[in-house]
Design a protein around this motif. Structure first.
Motif, PDB file in Angstrom:
ATOM      1  N   TRP A  31      -1.733  -0.770  -5.123  1.00  8.00           N
ATOM      2  CA  TRP A  31      -2.972  -0.914  -4.555  1.00  8.00           C
ATOM      3  C   TRP A  31      -3.573  -2.258  -4.874  1.00  8.00           C
ATOM      4  O   TRP A  31      -4.354  -2.979  -3.877  1.00  8.00           O
ATOM      5  CB  TRP A  31      -3.990   0.331  -5.012  1.00  8.00           C
ATOM      6  CG  TRP A  31      -3.388   1.648  -5.098  1.00  8.00           C
ATOM      7  CD1 TRP A  31      -3.378   2.397  -6.179  1.00  8.00           C
ATOM      8  CD2 TRP A  31      -2.830   2.375  -3.833  1.00  8.00           C
ATOM      9  NE1 TRP A  31      -2.665   3.617  -5.586  1.00  8.00           N
ATOM     10  CE2 TRP A  31      -2.496   3.488  -4.355  1.00  8.00           C
ATOM     11  CE3 TRP A  31      -3.000   2.062  -2.389  1.00  8.00           C
ATOM     12  CZ2 TRP A  31      -2.034   4.471  -3.365  1.00  8.00           C
ATOM     13  CZ3 TRP A  31      -2.175   2.940  -1.816  1.00  8.00           C
ATOM     14  CH2 TRP A  31      -1.760   4.181  -2.210  1.00  8.00           C
ATOM     15  N   THR A  79      -7.205   1.266   2.149  1.00 10.19           N
ATOM     16  CA  THR A  79      -6.687   1.074   0.606  1.00 10.19           C
ATOM     17  C   THR A  79      -7.819   1.617  -0.429  1.00 10.19           C
ATOM     18  O   THR A  79      -7.472   2.155  -1.543  1.00 10.19           O
ATOM     19  CB  THR A  79      -6.453  -0.324   0.476  1.00 10.19           C
ATOM     20  OG1 THR A  79      -5.518  -0.897   1.357  1.00 10.19           O
ATOM     21  CG2 THR A  79      -5.981  -0.605  -0.818  1.00 10.19           C
ATOM     22  N   ARG A 133       0.803  -1.219  -0.033  1.00 10.21           N
ATOM     23  CA  ARG A 133      -0.129   0.029   0.006  1.00 10.21           C
ATOM     24  C   ARG A 133       0.920   1.176  -0.143  1.00 10.21           C
ATOM     25  O   ARG A 133       0.671   2.339  -0.839  1.00 10.21           O
ATOM     26  CB  ARG A 133      -0.900  -0.089   1.276  1.00 10.21           C
ATOM     27  CG  ARG A 133      -1.784   1.387   1.498  1.00 10.21           C
ATOM     28  CD  ARG A 133      -2.506   1.311   2.687  1.00 10.21           C
ATOM     29  NE  ARG A 133      -3.158   2.257   2.957  1.00 10.21           N
ATOM     30  CZ  ARG A 133      -2.791   3.595   3.195  1.00 10.21           C
ATOM     31  NH1 ARG A 133      -1.356   3.951   3.328  1.00 10.21           N
ATOM     32  NH2 ARG A 133      -3.418   4.635   3.616  1.00 10.21           N
TER      33      ARG A 133
END
Length: 913
Positions: A788, A823, A783
């Motif tokens: 991602w 996220t 992250r």
């Protein structure tokens, strides 16, 4: 409200429905045995070991399933007995819980149908049913009346009938009107009639025969175990009669034996509501045992009696948690918005409560303030300003504080301090006479005056003397003669000092003498009871759990505690399974043990008992460890650091782990350093136990943002000693990867994180908590590198597995949800992020837990990204304030929130015209 159900795999699941729609449920009515299944047994999976409780649990689950109900409720399994606030709420909510149940099953453990055949006479069955103890218990009254559907079952689980089919038989047994049994609204029956329904019933605790009527009478009132039946009845009557008065909470009955202090009482009443600009503040100060709380209590009742439009609220200010609980009760009484929401920030509820109080005429009593005015962690700076934040500012309001500290009294009420000293002789005599069960003759009154002079007219000493004379059937002369024999010994036990006690010469000697005499009698009548006092001397003096008092049987323990109560040496708290010891008694007991050279021995025995009952740091034990922590910390802080004392070391380690789980890192660090240093001396630098203690300390350093110190705590030594794949080695490697990540060393963090994750999968398995932890760390590394999709994939795996293995509300599950939400935020998926439940985390961990603050921080970003700027700014401001308070101004998380807040403030400024 918590409910139970069995999942598809046959696992018993306890689900908390606070803040959620409650599904249809069945509810069990039963009589308690010595083998009940408690909530902690559900959490740790040991519920099958409790034979009687497990049998009833299975019966309820199976019967509910037959009736098409998935969920069911049993009091022993669904109420956390370690959470005092929860228990109090439950007692006041119980009637409604039974009323709302889809089905109520009455399990009659003393009614058997196994011998009844088709040809058996009906009268045989009825005789057994009529004799059931269930019909004689106080709490089963509401369990019969409240539910619409009530079904009766034998101990074999065979159905006998229901409230409708058996109504005439039930009426005959209980004398409750048929209309009430047929669910007629209870307001159709007078209060007196409803109270009569409990006349032939009994309860284990005297007060419960009153408290079990709360729902039947539609009354909500604080429970105060230890007050006695008559006191509880007076409070109940006051609640009934005060239905048209201003809402009030006075958790103690008026002292019918109150005497003296007339001048001080007149002085207080004259000053109430005298400030024409703002709140009138008054303080009552005096040594312990001089009757400060009793004077305030009488002032409260007189105010309520003389002015029905004035609210009176009693606030327990002995510690910050008690103060917040008091505000929560007031908020509920005043129907403050959000007060019933367990997820609400209690500080905000308190502030809304203060605003509501300020708008009405109100008297507030803050009892025992000194416990609230101390800063944590040993700081001597007072928090008077913090307490002031929770006081009303209105000329309609008056406040009375009680305290033993003159400087606190002056700070809180500089112009209005009432100082209490010894009673007058005549007042002291009246107090003694009121407490004695046998009236004093004229000749005995002269003897009593000489005794009272020797007792310095101290209310605490008078109460103990009267209790001793009542318990031992002594005359005043006999008591005086025995007291003389204990004076010399008392001198040795009275060499302690406290600011309040120094103002009355000989006070310490007086308390020590009465205690010494009572102790001798207690030791003679019940040696176990005397031992309990010495255990109490080695822990914190308040809320001493009966689990800390070792006994051959529950009955033996109860008998011993009753002896102590009879001699007025403890205050019982039966509902909490706990007791309190007066501060002066506590000090004298410690001094007695010290003089006898036994203090360290008793402290060691107490630590051993604490270790036996102290839970691990699993979140399901949170209520239990929070109540036991003050006692463990007290015992540890007053014990010698002995390298050979393994029990002390283990207790310190357990305390440190629970403190970490609560986010109290500074307190945890202090204990972890002790554990590590002792382990190094005793076990050596490379012993697995030493390495584990180093790893724990490194984790705490990292949680405080002390990255370099965390990294220094040496994974290489562990690798060399234990091997590359040992779980302890992997734990240290995982911690080191976290430290690299916190320092922004992403490549090193990723390399080590992948190694740990792969090894743990192979050694421990895919679903092991440690494996999930390493997956979580690696996901964070991805992250922070902007990867991602890879991060999301790992976070989803972790969340799904923790939900399946640990449950929806386990802190690890909540952390995984928060991580996935962060996220989503970075990908602009705002709605998905906001749905991932910060509120659940708040309920489970508490408002100020670092994990909760992490979720607040992330949610603020979500709101900001949705252009909800005002909400985002307010939430980030609150988050930064709490982080500064909890973690410290220099912590990286605090700085992150403050920097974000500064950036958003600047953006707002740039956008303004």
């Amino acid at each position: 409200m918590r409910l139970l159900h069995f999942d598809a795999l046959g696992r018993l699941i306890l689900t908390d429905f606070r803040g959620k729609p409650i599904p249809p449920y069945a509810i069990l009515s039963h009589r308690w045995s010595d083998s009940e299944t408690l909530i902690e047994y559900i959490s740790n999976g040991n519920y099958k070991e409790r034979e009687e409780g497990s049998k009833k649990l299975r019966f309820c689950a199976e019967q509910a399933a037959q009736d098409g109900l998935q969920y069911f409720w049993i009091d022993t399994c669904c109420i956390d007995r370690w959470d005092n606030n929860e228990r109090s709420k439950a007692i006041n909510s119980m009637f409604q819980w039974y009323r709302n149940a889809a089905r109520c099953y009455v399990f009659l453990s003393d009614v058997s149908l196994s011998a009844v055949t088709e040809t058996a006479a009906c009268s045989d069955w009825e005789a057994s049913f009529r004799k059931s103890e269930w019909f004689t218990r106080g709490w089963t009254l509401q369990e019969l009346i409240a539910p619409v559907s009530v079904e009766f079952f034998s101990r074999e689980g065979q159905r006998i009938g229901d409230k409708a089919s058996l109504d005439r038989l039930l009426h005959d047994i209980t004398d409750i009107p048929l209309a009430a049994l047929r669910n007629c609204p209870l307001d159709q029956f007078s209060t007196c009639e409803r109270r009569r329904w409990v006349e032939n019933r009994r309860t284990t605790e005297d007060e419960d025969i009153v408290y079990c009527l709360l729902g039947v009478l539609g009354i909500s009132m604080p429970t105060t175990y230890g007050e006695g039946k008559e006191s509880a009845l007076r409070r109940l009557q006051a609640e009934v009669e005060g239905a048209g008065s201003a809402p009030s909470i006075i958790p103690f009955s008026r002292n019918q034996s109150f005497v003296g202090r007339e001048l001080q009482l007149v002085e207080l009443e004259a000053k109430l509501f005298s400030n024409e600009q703002t709140t009138t503040t008054l303080a009552i100060v005096g040594p312990g045992g001089t009757g400060k709380s009793q004077l305030a209590l009488e002032a409260a009742y007189r105010t309520k009696q003389n002015n029905r439009s004035c609210s009176v609220f009693w606030m327990d200010a002995s510690d910050i948690d008690s103060l917040y609980r008091s505000y929560a009760s007031v908020a509920q009484k005043l129907s403050i918005p959000g007060c019933d929401d367990d997820q609400a920030d209690i500080k905000q509820v308190a502030k809304r409560c203060v605003a509501a109080i300020s708008a009405r005429q109100c008297l507030l009593i803050y009892d025992n303030v000194e416990g609230t005015t101390r800063r944590p962690s040993g700081s001597s700076t007072t928090q008077a300003a913090d307490l002031a934040d929770f006081l009303p500012h209105s000329k309609l309001c008056s406040v009375i504080f009680t305290t033993t500290e003159s400087n606190t009294a002056e700070a809180l009420a500089p112009q209005n301090v009432t100082a209490l000293h010894e009673l007058t002789p005549d007042t002291a005599l009246r107090m003694l006479q009121n407490r004695l069960t046998t009236p004093l003759s004229n000749a005995e009154q002269q003897e009593a005056m000489r005794l009272l002079e020797e007792l310095l007219y101290l209310p605490l000493a008078i109460a103990q003397a009267a209790a001793h004379m009542n318990a031992s059937s002594m005359t005043v002369q006999q008591y005086q003669a025995q007291l003389d024999q204990h004076k010399e010994a008392a001198l040795k036990y009275s060499d302690y000092s406290s600011e309040g006690e120094q103002r009355i010469p000989g006070l310490r000697k007086t308390v020590a003498a009465t205690l010494s005499l009572s102790m001798s009698q207690v030791r003679h009548s019940n040696a176990v009871a005397a031992d309990y006092l010495f255990v109490a001397a080695c822990v914190d003096r308040k809320d001493i759990s009966l689990d800390l008092l070792d006994a051959a049987s529950p009955r033996a323990r109860e008998d011993a505690v009753k002896v102590l109560d009879k001699y007025a040496l403890v205050t019982r708290r039966p509902a909490e399974c706990a007791l309190d010891v007066h501060r002066l008694v506590h000090q004298t007991l410690r001094k007695r043990l010290q003089v006898q050279g036994q203090l360290m021995q008793w402290t060691q025995r107490t630590i051993a008992q604490l270790l036996r009952v102290f839970p691990n740091d699993d979140h399901s034990n949170r209520s239990k460890w929070r109540r036991l922590l003050p006692h463990a910390q007290h015992a540890l802080s007053h014990s010698l650091a002995d390298d050979n004392d393994e029990e002390r070391l283990n207790l310190a380690w357990k305390c440190a782990m629970t403190l970490c789980s609560d986010g109290r890192y500074e307190e945890a660090e202090e204990l972890e350093v002790q554990v590590m240093q002792t382990a190094k001396r005793v076990l050596g630098d490379e012993h697995p136990g030493t390495l584990t203690s180093m790893s724990n300390l490194a984790s705490t350093y990292r949680n405080q943002g002390r990255w370099n110190e965390a990294e220094e705590l040496n994974v290489q030594t562990r690798k060399r000693v234990l091997g590359d794949e040992h779980p302890h080695t992997l734990s240290s490697m995982n911690n080191l990867a976290s430290t690299y990540m916190d320092q922004g060393r992403w490549n090193e963090a990723e390399e080590l994180g992948v190694q740990v994750m792969q090894t743990r999968k192979r050694v421990l398995g895919d679903e092991h908590p440690d494996t999930l932890g390493s997956m979580n760390n690696l996901a964070w590394t991805y992250r922070n590198q902007g990867r991602w999709k890879e991060a999301e994939e790992l976070f989803v795996q972790v969340m799904q597995t923790t939900k399946r293995v640990l449950g929806d509300e386990h802190p690890h599950t909540l952390s995984s949800m928060a991580n996935l939400a962060s996220t989503y935020i970075n990908q602009g998926r705002w709605n998905e992020a906001e749905e991932l439940v910060m509120q659940t985390r708040k309920r489970v961990l508490g408002d100020e837990h670092p994990g909760t603050l992490f979720s607040m921080h992330n949610l603020a970003f979500t709101l900001q990204s949705q252009a909800r700027h005002a909400e985002a700014f307010a939430l980030m401001k609150r988050c930064s304030q709490l982080r500064e308070q909890v973690l410290g101004e220099q912590h990286p998380d605090t700085q992150s929130s403050l920097d974000t807040l500064s950036d958003w403030r600047a953006e707002c400024s740039d956008e303004s015209p």
